[in-house]
Design a protein around this motif. Structure first.
Motif, PDB file in Angstrom:
ATOM      1  N   TYR A  13      50.790  90.131   8.543  1.00  0.00           N
ATOM      2  CA  TYR A  13      51.267  91.237   7.845  1.00  0.00           C
ATOM      3  C   TYR A  13      50.952  92.525   8.338  1.00  0.00           C
ATOM      4  N   ARG A  15      48.979  95.270   3.150  1.00  0.00           N
ATOM      5  CA  ARG A  15      50.153  94.998   3.503  1.00  0.00           C
ATOM      6  C   ARG A  15      50.564  93.986   2.974  1.00  0.00           C
ATOM      7  N   THR A  37      55.267  91.663  -2.781  1.00  0.00           N
ATOM      8  CA  THR A  37      55.857  92.191  -4.075  1.00  0.00           C
ATOM      9  C   THR A  37      57.159  92.568  -3.652  1.00  0.00           C
ATOM     10  N   TYR A  38      57.383  93.185  -2.562  1.00  0.00           N
ATOM     11  CA  TYR A  38      58.868  94.069  -2.232  1.00  0.00           C
ATOM     12  C   TYR A  38      59.541  93.229  -1.185  1.00  0.00           C
ATOM     13  N   GLY A  39      58.840  92.267  -0.482  1.00  0.00           N
ATOM     14  CA  GLY A  39      59.709  91.388   0.315  1.00  0.00           C
ATOM     15  C   GLY A  39      59.921  92.178   1.727  1.00  0.00           C
ATOM     16  N   ASP A  40      59.154  93.421   2.006  1.00  0.00           N
ATOM     17  CA  ASP A  40      59.233  94.225   3.276  1.00  0.00           C
ATOM     18  C   ASP A  40      58.414  93.607   4.219  1.00  0.00           C
ATOM     19  N   CYS A  41      58.473  92.567   4.970  1.00  0.00           N
ATOM     20  CA  CYS A  41      57.518  92.015   6.034  1.00  0.00           C
ATOM     21  C   CYS A  41      57.925  92.192   7.253  1.00  0.00           C
ATOM     22  N   TRP A  97      51.991  94.155  -0.376  1.00  0.00           N
ATOM     23  CA  TRP A  97      53.283  95.200  -0.326  1.00  0.00           C
ATOM     24  C   TRP A  97      54.370  94.093   0.173  1.00  0.00           C
ATOM     25  N   CYS A  98      54.032  93.227   0.933  1.00  0.00           N
ATOM     26  CA  CYS A  98      54.906  92.204   1.455  1.00  0.00           C
ATOM     27  C   CYS A  98      55.496  91.154   0.515  1.00  0.00           C
TER      28      CYS A  98
END
Length: 106
Positions: free
Chosen positions: A104, A41, A47-51, A44-45
């Motif tokens: 995360y 996670r 790389t894509y900023g979806d934290c 992912w956070c």
């Protein structure tokens, strides 16, 4: 009315353990951050900023409680109060470290 202060060796030992626990928060925090960054996670956070993170008050509150409990252990000469403050210090430090390790999370 007031109970006599606890003998010096007992409170000295309690203060030593409380200070050791406070000083070990730095390397424990570094390890908790490394543990948090190794999760899928976290990648992912980053790389894509979806934290999705824990609220800031959780970090600040647990550190504040741990600091106040540590000062209480250092300043109060009663073993019962110092022992309770030491347990509170350890619980607050554990809460902080778990919050850091699950930064995360989902």
């Amino acid at each position: 009315m007031n109970a006599a202060p606890t003998p010096a060796p007992t409170t000295r030992r309690l203060r030593m353990w409380a200070t050791t626990a406070a000083l070990l928060m730095v390397p424990a925090s570094i390890l908790a951050v490394l543990l948090a960054l190794t999760s899928e996670r976290a990648g992912w956070c980053i790389t894509y900023g979806d934290c999705a993170s824990n609220p800031d008050w959780l970090y600040q509150g647990s550190l504040l409680v741990a600091g106040m409990a540590w000062v209480t252990v250092l300043c109060v000469p009663r073993k019962r109060v110092g022992g309770s403050a030491y347990v509170l210090q350890l619980a607050a430090q554990g809460t902080f470290l778990m919050a850091v390790a699950t930064t995360y999370g989902y």
